[in-house]
Design a protein around this motif. Structure first.
Motif, PDB file in Angstrom:
ATOM      1  N   LEU A   1      22.426  16.137   9.774  1.00 18.47           N
ATOM      2  CA  LEU A   1      23.236  17.265  10.229  1.00 18.47           C
ATOM      3  C   LEU A   1      23.276  17.270  11.750  1.00 18.47           C
ATOM      4  O   LEU A   1      22.327  17.659  12.410  1.00 18.47           O
ATOM      5  CB  LEU A   1      22.652  18.584   9.718  1.00 18.47           C
ATOM      6  N   ILE A   2      24.401  16.833  12.307  1.00 19.78           N
ATOM      7  CA  ILE A   2      24.553  16.746  13.764  1.00 19.78           C
ATOM      8  C   ILE A   2      25.856  17.445  14.147  1.00 19.78           C
ATOM      9  O   ILE A   2      26.908  17.171  13.576  1.00 19.78           O
ATOM     10  CB  ILE A   2      24.570  15.281  14.240  1.00 19.78           C
ATOM     11  N   TYR A   3      25.752  18.348  15.111  1.00 22.10           N
ATOM     12  CA  TYR A   3      26.916  19.097  15.581  1.00 22.10           C
ATOM     13  C   TYR A   3      26.898  19.166  17.102  1.00 22.10           C
ATOM     14  O   TYR A   3      25.843  19.142  17.729  1.00 22.10           O
ATOM     15  CB  TYR A   3      26.903  20.531  15.026  1.00 22.10           C
ATOM     16  N   THR A   4      28.092  19.285  17.674  1.00 22.39           N
ATOM     17  CA  THR A   4      28.223  19.458  19.118  1.00 22.39           C
ATOM     18  C   THR A   4      28.863  20.811  19.372  1.00 22.39           C
ATOM     19  O   THR A   4      29.812  21.193  18.692  1.00 22.39           O
ATOM     20  CB  THR A   4      29.097  18.343  19.724  1.00 22.39           C
ATOM     21  N   TYR A   5      28.311  21.545  20.333  1.00 19.07           N
ATOM     22  CA  TYR A   5      28.946  22.789  20.721  1.00 19.07           C
ATOM     23  C   TYR A   5      29.166  22.782  22.226  1.00 19.07           C
ATOM     24  O   TYR A   5      28.467  22.124  22.985  1.00 19.07           O
ATOM     25  CB  TYR A   5      28.160  24.016  20.255  1.00 19.07           C
ATOM     26  N   ARG A   6      30.184  23.520  22.632  1.00 17.46           N
ATOM     27  CA  ARG A   6      30.567  23.608  24.044  1.00 17.46           C
ATOM     28  C   ARG A   6      30.222  24.998  24.562  1.00 17.46           C
ATOM     29  O   ARG A   6      30.413  25.998  23.875  1.00 17.46           O
ATOM     30  CB  ARG A   6      32.058  23.345  24.189  1.00 17.46           C
ATOM     31  N   SER A   7      29.713  25.042  25.798  1.00 14.27           N
ATOM     32  CA  SER A   7      29.291  26.300  26.406  1.00 14.27           C
ATOM     33  C   SER A   7      29.741  26.402  27.850  1.00 14.27           C
ATOM     34  O   SER A   7      29.922  25.390  28.527  1.00 14.27           O
ATOM     35  CB  SER A   7      27.760  26.406  26.407  1.00 14.27           C
ATOM     36  N   ASN A   8      29.882  27.640  28.299  1.00 18.63           N
ATOM     37  CA  ASN A   8      29.984  27.945  29.724  1.00 18.63           C
ATOM     38  C   ASN A   8      28.562  28.164  30.214  1.00 18.63           C
ATOM     39  O   ASN A   8      27.798  28.904  29.586  1.00 18.63           O
ATOM     40  CB  ASN A   8      30.771  29.235  29.964  1.00 18.63           C
ATOM     41  N   VAL A   9      28.215  27.524  31.322  1.00 17.82           N
ATOM     42  CA  VAL A   9      26.875  27.661  31.893  1.00 17.82           C
ATOM     43  C   VAL A   9      27.040  28.119  33.337  1.00 17.82           C
ATOM     44  O   VAL A   9      27.742  27.479  34.110  1.00 17.82           O
ATOM     45  CB  VAL A   9      26.100  26.323  31.848  1.00 17.82           C
ATOM     46  N   LEU A  10      26.405  29.215  33.693  1.00 16.40           N
ATOM     47  CA  LEU A  10      26.449  29.719  35.064  1.00 16.40           C
ATOM     48  C   LEU A  10      25.087  29.474  35.698  1.00 16.40           C
ATOM     49  O   LEU A  10      24.068  29.955  35.204  1.00 16.40           O
ATOM     50  CB  LEU A  10      26.791  31.209  35.098  1.00 16.40           C
ATOM     51  N   LEU A  11      25.082  28.693  36.775  1.00 10.63           N
ATOM     52  CA  LEU A  11      23.857  28.347  37.490  1.00 10.63           C
ATOM     53  C   LEU A  11      23.819  29.129  38.803  1.00 10.63           C
ATOM     54  O   LEU A  11      24.703  28.988  39.643  1.00 10.63           O
ATOM     55  CB  LEU A  11      23.820  26.845  37.784  1.00 10.63           C
TER      56      LEU A  11
END
Length: 114
Positions: free
Chosen positions: A29-39
């Motif tokens: 079970l492998i999935y990719t998710y996309r995120s907004n990251v604020l540094l």
């Protein structure tokens, strides 16, 4: 967490906004998710918000508090719900182990950089 990829990075005021993909998986079970990251430019926090992938929602935050010139306290919070029931059951079952692996990787990378 198997792999991470930065898709886009740009300055937002004094901070940096990043769009990143994170591959997560267990066994087949492998999935990719996309995120907004604020540094935060002052290195006090990292905020992550889900864009797309196997989550109904995901938000997490890393806060860093300096204890001394050689140590910091890290406060981590996360709230999420997966939209794939079997994966939600698995990640709930193995969350503590996965979280410890993530913290160890974070610590190792911090040692490399700083």
């Amino acid at each position: 967490c198997n792999k991470s990829t930065i898709i886009k990075s740009e300055a937002v005021g004094a901070d940096t906004a990043v769009v990143a993909d994170l591959e997560i998986g267990y066994g087949q079970l492998i999935y990719t998710y996309r995120s907004n990251v604020l540094l935060d430019k002052s290195k006090n926090f990292i905020k992550v918000n889900h864009i797309e992938g196997p989550f109904n929602y995901l938000e997490n935050e890393w806060r860093f508090e300096e204890i001394s010139s050689k140590s910091s306290k890290i406060i981590f919070s996360i709230d999420f719900e997966l939209n794939i029931k079997i994966f939600d059951i698995l990640i709930t079952k193995f969350f503590d182990k996965a979280f410890q692996k993530m913290v160890d990787s974070f610590h190792q990378r911090a040692e490399e950089i700083y």
